[in-house]
Design a protein around this motif. Sequence first.
Motif, PDB file in Angstrom:
ATOM      1  N   GLN A 228       0.859  -1.386  -0.242  1.00 15.50           N
ATOM      2  CA  GLN A 228      -0.191  -0.010  -0.127  1.00 15.50           C
ATOM      3  C   GLN A 228       0.873   1.325  -0.094  1.00 15.50           C
ATOM      4  O   GLN A 228       0.508   2.070  -0.756  1.00 15.50           O
ATOM      5  CB  GLN A 228      -0.983  -0.170   1.197  1.00 15.50           C
ATOM      6  N   TRP A 229       1.998   1.261   0.557  1.00 16.48           N
ATOM      7  CA  TRP A 229       3.318   2.183   0.388  1.00 16.48           C
ATOM      8  C   TRP A 229       3.906   2.103  -0.750  1.00 16.48           C
ATOM      9  O   TRP A 229       4.041   3.022  -1.427  1.00 16.48           O
ATOM     10  CB  TRP A 229       3.895   2.151   1.685  1.00 16.48           C
ATOM     11  N   PHE A 230       4.636   0.815  -0.849  1.00 20.91           N
ATOM     12  CA  PHE A 230       5.471   0.700  -1.786  1.00 20.91           C
ATOM     13  C   PHE A 230       4.809   0.186  -3.292  1.00 20.91           C
ATOM     14  O   PHE A 230       4.618  -1.185  -2.970  1.00 20.91           O
ATOM     15  CB  PHE A 230       6.613   0.012  -1.345  1.00 20.91           C
ATOM     16  N   GLY A 231       4.408   0.699  -4.273  1.00 25.72           N
ATOM     17  CA  GLY A 231       3.813   0.053  -5.394  1.00 25.72           C
ATOM     18  C   GLY A 231       2.490   0.704  -5.665  1.00 25.72           C
ATOM     19  O   GLY A 231       2.129   1.147  -6.647  1.00 25.72           O
TER      20      GLY A 231
ATOM     21  N   ILE B  77       9.908  -2.580 -11.244  1.00 24.58           N
ATOM     22  CA  ILE B  77       8.891  -3.164 -10.581  1.00 24.58           C
ATOM     23  C   ILE B  77       9.676  -3.855  -9.282  1.00 24.58           C
ATOM     24  O   ILE B  77       8.882  -4.018  -8.099  1.00 24.58           O
ATOM     25  CB  ILE B  77       8.381  -4.602 -11.192  1.00 24.58           C
ATOM     26  N   TRP B  78      10.836  -3.685  -9.283  1.00 20.81           N
ATOM     27  CA  TRP B  78      11.576  -4.029  -7.878  1.00 20.81           C
ATOM     28  C   TRP B  78      11.192  -3.069  -6.783  1.00 20.81           C
ATOM     29  O   TRP B  78      11.331  -3.465  -5.466  1.00 20.81           O
ATOM     30  CB  TRP B  78      12.962  -4.028  -8.137  1.00 20.81           C
ATOM     31  N   LEU B  79      10.813  -1.873  -7.119  1.00 25.94           N
ATOM     32  CA  LEU B  79      10.458  -1.004  -6.111  1.00 25.94           C
ATOM     33  C   LEU B  79       9.283  -1.214  -5.493  1.00 25.94           C
ATOM     34  O   LEU B  79       8.689  -0.856  -4.290  1.00 25.94           O
ATOM     35  CB  LEU B  79      10.173   0.502  -6.886  1.00 25.94           C
ATOM     36  N   ASN B  80       8.715  -2.133  -6.170  1.00 20.94           N
ATOM     37  CA  ASN B  80       7.362  -2.677  -5.397  1.00 20.94           C
ATOM     38  C   ASN B  80       7.564  -3.681  -4.707  1.00 20.94           C
ATOM     39  O   ASN B  80       7.481  -3.860  -3.402  1.00 20.94           O
ATOM     40  CB  ASN B  80       6.288  -3.047  -6.589  1.00 20.94           C
TER      41      ASN B  80
END
Length: 466
Positions: free
Chosen positions: A327-330, A341-344
């Motif tokens: 919910q924060w990351f992605g 997508i690694w940031l998710n």
Amino acid sequence: MSQRSRTGTATLAAALLALAVLAGGCTEAGGVRGTPGAAGLRDPFFPKLGNGGYDVSHYGLTLAYDPASGRLDGTTEITARAGQDLSAFNLDLAGLTVRGATVDGAPAAYNRAGNELTLRPHEEIPEGAEFRATVTYTGVPEPLTDADGSKEGWLRTAGGAVAVGEPAGSMTWFPGNHHPSDKASYDVTLTLPAGTDGFSNGIRTARRTEPDGRVTTEWHSAEPMASYLATVAIGRYETGTATALGSVPVLTAAEPPVAAGSAALRGEIPGILARQVERFGPYPFSAAGAIVTRDGTLGYALETQTRPVFPSASFDRTTLVHELAHQWFGNSVTPADWRDIWLNEGFATYAEWLYAEEYEHVPARTHFARAFAQDANWAFPPAAPPSAENLFDPPVYQRGAMVLHKLRETVGDRVFDEILRGWAAKYRHANATTGDFTAYAESVAGRDLDALWDVWLYGDGKPDRP
């Protein structure tokens, strides 16, 4: 997302007008000269996904579904602003039959080519103008099969359906600008047969019985959302309610066969969110919850905004922590394109490690060592998946988490916590790239971190030692 397994008509005149649009711009008598918006945003992995020339601010989806026949009747109203003088623009839509389209209340010519729906408004839209496009459509939605073999989109069940959209499946049930870089608020209205319930993202604002006996529910998502995070769950469900963080309503829904077995863990959502707020900063949305389905429809859990979806086999505490961290990351901080997508997934995986460290007394270093030892995690760098087929492969998750752990070891816990909370705050409800993250981390740390990025984020091989 939890890591996936690998089983896992228009009149002739309208058509001619649309073909003219595809060939180039058109000048209205006495009007401005516009050009068509781009049919695709050239995402590295999905070049035709999304569309150029406009930015969506709101989707209004009005859907009626018949579980017995599988027929979906929909109207999508899109509020957007033109980024150029527009003679035409595209929407992503897979399958389904378009019955009509309007722009600002006037009939618009439309044309279909594959998954591209081209609309040509009666009058060109000047740059900077806000406009409303409405599309009505019908049909039996069909899911998409991804490069890794998994299914996404509108997934039919025995008594209803579940809709999930990562990375492109939302185009199977509503037309839109389906690239994560164009986020918008949503209102979803579901009309279903009596005895059938429907759930979506955000807050349920109304529930009523229609004169014909069908039941309508309305859902509102005020905060920006990428379309791949939109969801619908239709069928018979048992619900649970609670409050998190003092004022955030928590609504969970589970199909009856899995309701009792999932109730206790669903009840833990407020507590898990409270712990994550301490680590990641203020919760970015006005609602929370979860949807738990029977196994056999969905082969993976997905972080659909405010209300993640889980097959019952994946509804465990670790996966719940993972999807809530998204919910924060992605979801709030969303990648500018699918390459990042690694940031998710790297962040959500590291959230698992942090939870285990804090509440299960398993140091994050232990998880790091296990991931380091697994050859599958070294197939490619997390910031450079080689193709769409690799979006949900182990390096994106596990090696992505390893990057964050090495960052923590390099800068220390205090600075790392500042980076984690600050990243979520700086790009709240926005899009970001890997370059944005590395630059932000270096600015907070006050030092160059190229040596770390070169080995752990971009490096092709496995280091000699952890």
